[in-house]
Scaffold this active site. Structure first.
Site, PDB file in Angstrom:
ATOM      1  N   ASP A  26       0.812  -1.214   0.000  1.00  0.00           N
ATOM      2  CA  ASP A  26       0.000   0.000   0.000  1.00  0.00           C
ATOM      3  C   ASP A  26       0.845   1.264   0.000  1.00  0.00           C
ATOM      4  O   ASP A  26       0.321   2.368  -0.044  1.00  0.00           O
ATOM      5  CB  ASP A  26      -0.970   0.005   1.175  1.00  0.00           C
ATOM      6  N   GLY A  27       2.175   1.109   0.069  1.00  0.00           N
ATOM      7  CA  GLY A  27       3.055   2.269   0.111  1.00  0.00           C
ATOM      8  C   GLY A  27       3.131   2.908   1.482  1.00  0.00           C
ATOM      9  O   GLY A  27       3.819   3.907   1.665  1.00  0.00           O
ATOM     10  N   ILE A  28       2.442   2.325   2.458  1.00  0.00           N
ATOM     11  CA  ILE A  28       2.453   2.825   3.836  1.00  0.00           C
ATOM     12  C   ILE A  28       3.175   1.829   4.730  1.00  0.00           C
ATOM     13  O   ILE A  28       4.113   2.176   5.434  1.00  0.00           O
ATOM     14  CB  ILE A  28       1.021   3.066   4.360  1.00  0.00           C
ATOM     15  N   HIS A  29       2.737   0.573   4.699  1.00  0.00           N
ATOM     16  CA  HIS A  29       3.354  -0.456   5.533  1.00  0.00           C
ATOM     17  C   HIS A  29       4.801  -0.724   5.138  1.00  0.00           C
ATOM     18  O   HIS A  29       5.642  -0.964   5.987  1.00  0.00           O
ATOM     19  CB  HIS A  29       2.546  -1.761   5.463  1.00  0.00           C
ATOM     20  N   ASP A  51      -3.795  -6.568   4.999  1.00  0.00           N
ATOM     21  CA  ASP A  51      -4.385  -6.795   6.314  1.00  0.00           C
ATOM     22  C   ASP A  51      -5.582  -5.865   6.479  1.00  0.00           C
ATOM     23  O   ASP A  51      -5.816  -5.285   7.524  1.00  0.00           O
ATOM     24  CB  ASP A  51      -3.349  -6.617   7.439  1.00  0.00           C
ATOM     25  N   LEU A  93      -0.782   3.052  12.701  1.00  0.00           N
ATOM     26  CA  LEU A  93      -1.605   2.309  11.750  1.00  0.00           C
ATOM     27  C   LEU A  93      -2.462   1.290  12.478  1.00  0.00           C
ATOM     28  O   LEU A  93      -1.990   0.573  13.368  1.00  0.00           O
ATOM     29  CB  LEU A  93      -0.729   1.593  10.715  1.00  0.00           C
ATOM     30  N   GLY A  95      -4.304  -0.920  10.622  1.00  0.00           N
ATOM     31  CA  GLY A  95      -4.488  -1.950   9.612  1.00  0.00           C
ATOM     32  C   GLY A  95      -4.519  -1.237   8.278  1.00  0.00           C
ATOM     33  O   GLY A  95      -4.407  -0.012   8.224  1.00  0.00           O
TER      34      GLY A  95
END
Length: 177
Positions: A26-29, A51, A93, A95
């Protein structure tokens, strides 16, 4: 801050030991550059996962995750101002809210891989890790005929499950309501 690359999983279901690893794309996790490095290091082992929590696909707002309040929306305090799910009044975060097909599109964008490679990371590779590649993750004769029809830009048009059009009546989707 983004996290590290997913935990490697050693699988020997095919008689040959292979290392598989899951990435929430997602480019975040996981930072896009880390995803590109992981892909270049072992392209046959990447498994795209999500997730995603219950707020996936829903509009921005507040939602519940267990006993926690979660804010979903664009987060200025996170790098790149992404749309994310965080524990209320924090930047932690809670999820992801990314769908698997969004992970496929992101993976292609982050790595410049082919469409086939991106789709295999969400279908064939997980099936190989589980040792079920004869019936899942393939269009070969005798497989389960689970097929996703996509637009040219990788958006879902329709889905067949065991050769049957997937609808709420045929697949038995469970409402989160």
């Amino acid at each position: 801050k983004t996290g590290t690359v997913g935990q490697p999983i050693l699988a020997s279901n095919t008689g040959q030991a292979s290392v598989f690893y899951g990435i929430i794309c997602d480019g975040i996790h996981v930072h896009p550059n880390a995803i590109k490095i992981a892909y270049k290091s072992n392209p046959a082992g990447i498994i795209l996962v999500t997730d995603a929590m219950g707020a996936m696909g829903l509009p921005d707002g507040q939602y519940r995750l267990g006993n926690m309040s979660v804010d979903v929306g664009f987060k200025n305090e996170l790098e790149g101002n992404p749309r994310a799910a965080v524990i209320k009044d924090t930047t932690t975060l809670a999820g992801s809210i990314v769908t698997l097909i969004e992970c496929v599109r992101n993976f292609r964008k982050f790595t410049q891989c082919s469409i086939a490679e991106a789709l295999e990371a969400a279908s064939l590779h997980p099936a190989q890790m589980l040792g079920i590649q004869r019936t899942k993750g393939t269009l070969d004769f005798g497989a389960d005929a689970d097929i996703i029809f996509l637009t040219d830009d990788l958006h879902v048009k329709k889905v067949l499950v065991r050769g049957e059009l997937a609808t709420s009546e045929t697949v038995g989707f469970i409402s989160s309501q």
